[in-house]
Design an enzyme around this catalytic site. Structure first.
Site, PDB file in Angstrom:
ATOM      1  N   SER A 101       0.794  -1.224   0.000  1.00 43.27           N
ATOM      2  CA  SER A 101       0.000   0.000   0.000  1.00 43.27           C
ATOM      3  C   SER A 101       0.829   1.277   0.000  1.00 43.27           C
ATOM      4  O   SER A 101       0.322   2.334  -0.361  1.00 43.27           O
ATOM      5  CB  SER A 101      -0.949   0.005   1.192  1.00 43.27           C
ATOM      6  OG  SER A 101      -0.210  -0.016   2.384  1.00 43.27           O
TER       7      SER A 101
ATOM      8  N   HIS B 166      -5.775  -4.364  -1.458  1.00 44.34           N
ATOM      9  CA  HIS B 166      -5.665  -3.316  -2.481  1.00 44.34           C
ATOM     10  C   HIS B 166      -5.701  -3.893  -3.888  1.00 44.34           C
ATOM     11  O   HIS B 166      -5.548  -3.159  -4.860  1.00 44.34           O
ATOM     12  CB  HIS B 166      -4.369  -2.516  -2.301  1.00 44.34           C
ATOM     13  CG  HIS B 166      -4.375  -1.633  -1.099  1.00 44.34           C
ATOM     14  ND1 HIS B 166      -4.936  -0.377  -1.094  1.00 44.34           N
ATOM     15  CD2 HIS B 166      -3.900  -1.834   0.153  1.00 44.34           C
ATOM     16  CE1 HIS B 166      -4.795   0.162   0.104  1.00 44.34           C
ATOM     17  NE2 HIS B 166      -4.172  -0.704   0.879  1.00 44.34           N
TER      18      HIS B 166
ATOM     19  N   LYS C 128     -12.567  -1.062   0.947  1.00 41.54           N
ATOM     20  CA  LYS C 128     -11.844  -0.291  -0.081  1.00 41.54           C
ATOM     21  C   LYS C 128     -12.674  -0.345  -1.374  1.00 41.54           C
ATOM     22  O   LYS C 128     -13.744   0.247  -1.425  1.00 41.54           O
ATOM     23  CB  LYS C 128     -10.415  -0.830  -0.243  1.00 41.54           C
ATOM     24  CG  LYS C 128      -9.606  -0.771   1.072  1.00 41.54           C
ATOM     25  CD  LYS C 128      -8.144  -1.045   0.872  1.00 41.54           C
ATOM     26  CE  LYS C 128      -7.413  -1.350   2.170  1.00 41.54           C
ATOM     27  NZ  LYS C 128      -7.336  -0.246   3.127  1.00 41.54           N
TER      28      LYS C 128
HETATM   29  C1  LIG Z   1      -3.062  -4.743   2.973  1.00 46.01           C
HETATM   30  C2  LIG Z   1      -4.123  -4.389   3.970  1.00 46.01           C
HETATM   31  N1  LIG Z   1      -4.604  -5.352   4.775  1.00 46.01           N
HETATM   32  C3  LIG Z   1      -5.551  -5.083   5.686  1.00 46.01           C
HETATM   33  C4  LIG Z   1      -6.062  -3.818   5.840  1.00 46.01           C
HETATM   34  C5  LIG Z   1      -7.118  -3.564   6.876  1.00 46.01           C
HETATM   35  O1  LIG Z   1      -8.351  -3.535   6.256  1.00 46.01           O
HETATM   36  P1  LIG Z   1      -9.655  -3.099   7.103  1.00 46.01           P
HETATM   37  O2  LIG Z   1      -9.774  -1.612   6.926  1.00 46.01           O
HETATM   38  O3  LIG Z   1     -10.768  -3.863   6.513  1.00 46.01           O
HETATM   39  O4  LIG Z   1      -9.381  -3.473   8.513  1.00 46.01           O
HETATM   40  C6  LIG Z   1      -5.595  -2.787   5.037  1.00 46.01           C
HETATM   41  C7  LIG Z   1      -6.131  -1.421   5.200  1.00 46.01           C
HETATM   42  O5  LIG Z   1      -5.429  -0.486   5.446  1.00 46.01           O
HETATM   43  C8  LIG Z   1      -4.602  -3.069   4.076  1.00 46.01           C
HETATM   44  O6  LIG Z   1      -4.096  -2.112   3.308  1.00 46.01           O
END
Ligand SMILES: Cc1ncc(COP(=O)(O)O)c(C=O)c1O
Length: 399
Positions: free
Chosen positions: A187, A215, A246
């Site tokens: 990210s 993502h 997202k």
């Molecule tokens: C790679 C990744 N995994 C997990 C998450 C967490 O997702 P959630 O907002 O559903 O907790 C994110 C969000 O920032 C993310 O970018």
């Protein structure tokens, strides 16, 4: 007057907060006074939004809002129960089946967030006899999830398959099961994990591969079904985790997809699933509608990819250094922490919402502005963003 323990505690907390301010890492939240969209209302007026994970623009898509509304009206506000007591509606199971079908797995299980999915997963699937090998830049929730399990842990250098092989070689022999876990898309960089190579090495050692494609789903591949689908690797990636927060509508919620055995085990033993409230019906409804849009409408994914290609080309032509790739996360490199913060502030003053990321979120000296493109952006939005970068650069001479 004596100082109470609460006052002493608050004083020590305030000292820590002052340290964050002094280090320039204290985060201030920008208040949005309307729905999430490519243009958002703020106290400073409307801003073109380039920092949401709203890759397909579904957070304000009429069909997705309608899905949420129907969920609310037909299934109520919420379940007031965990799933296994009296918190499972037909629509929860339908969403799980939608996700399993979309991603090409036996079944899926919902969590309150992908953070929860990742923190529940490893403690459920890995025991003290196992080993988990993780990319050093994996998301915080994967790191925490691995910390919560009893398996032996090792970290490989980011995207470095030779280093992964070395870690697997060290752990193999002793471990009953080996797990390799990676983000599908990183990210802060916007690049993809080298999945085919990771799978080749993992298979040499008989390791089980887990991909968090938070993502990727909705953004990667011609169909937008994510990183694993891009490589046609569903049969080689045992488990995928992801978010509904997202591209898939942006409300909230997370999931794990995998074999029937994996999903059944998680339903029995994953602690954030067992001990946390079921997803709200409006959230289930919006996610189902988002998956329906994604499945039947490739136009949004195509528009996203066109926007990304246009912006990447235009910002590079303006002289900025961007990390290579073709994902909707475009990391515009600045270097020095303070300059990145100043540049982002100036771009925001021009009405373009972007955020600078600096140490400790990214390595020291590699501060950057992360631009996130959406299918919802019109050409004028993209042009305004590039103009704002150019104008800010005239002042700060970043490039
Ligand atoms: C790679 C990744 N995994 C997990 C998450 C967490 O997702 P959630 O907002 O559903 O907790 C994110 C969000 O920032 C993310 O970018």
């Amino acid at each position: 007057m004596t100082t109470s323990s609460v006052e002493r505690f608050d004083a020590s907390i305030n000292k820590r907060l002052d340290q964050l301010r002094a280090a320039g890492t204290y985060k201030r939240e920008i208040i949005i006074e309307g729905p999430q969209s490519s243009t958002v209302a703020t106290a400073d007026g409307p801003m073109r939004n380039f920092c949401a994970n709203n890759y397909l623009g579904l957070a304000s898509h009429p069909a997705v809002i309608e899905g949420a509304r129907r969920g609310l009206e037909e299934r109520g506000v919420g379940l007031a129960s965990v799933r296994f007591i009296c918190g499972t509606q037909d629509e929860h199971r339908a969403l799980e089946q939608d996700l399993a079908r979309l991603l090409g797995y036996d079944d899926a299980i919902l969590f309150g967030s992908c953070f929860d999915a990742n923190t529940g997963l490893f403690a459920a699937i890995a025991t003290g006899d196992d080993a988990v090998i993780s990319d050093e830049l994996n998301h915080a929730s994967i790191i925490d999830g691995i910390r919560l399990c009893r398996a032996r842990r090792a970290v490989y250098r980011h995207g470095d398959v030779a280093d992964l092989r070395a870690r697997l070689s060290e752990a193999s022999g002793e471990a009953r099961h080996l797990f390799v876990v990676t983000d599908g898309v990183f990210s802060m960089e916007g690049h993809l994990a080298p999945l085919p190579q990771i799978l080749d090495v993992a298979e040499e050692f008989g390791a089980v591969v887990v991909v968090d494609d938070s993502h990727g789903v909705g953004a990667v591949g011609a169909r937008g079904f994510g990183t694993v689908d891009l490589y046609g690797a569903q049969s080689r990636v045992a488990i995928q985790t992801g978010t509904l927060g997202k591209a898939l509508g942006g409300a909230s919620g997370g999931y794990v997809v995998g074999s029937q055995a994996v999903v059944d085990l998680l339903r029995q033993t994953a602690r954030p699933y067992l001990f946390s409230n079921a997803l709200a019906p409006s959230v289930v409804g919006s996610a189902r509608a988002a998956i329906n849009v994604l499945t039947h409408n490739t136009e949004l994914v195509t528009r996203l990819h066109d926007n990304v290609a246009w912006f990447r080309e235009a910002i590079a032509s303006a002289g900025f250094t961007v990390l290579p790739g073709d994902h909707a996360i475009v990391a515009v490199m600045v270097g020095e922490e303070e300059r990145a913060a100043e540049l982002a502030t100036r771009i925001r003053q021009a009405g373009v919402l972007v955020v600078a990321f600096s140490y400790p979120v990214v390595p020291r000296g590699e501060a950057r502005i992360r631009v996130q493109i959406s299918a919802d952006h019109r050409r004028a939005d993209l042009e305004d963003a590039v103009s704002a970068f150019r104008a800010a650069n005239e002042e700060f001479s970043i490039v």
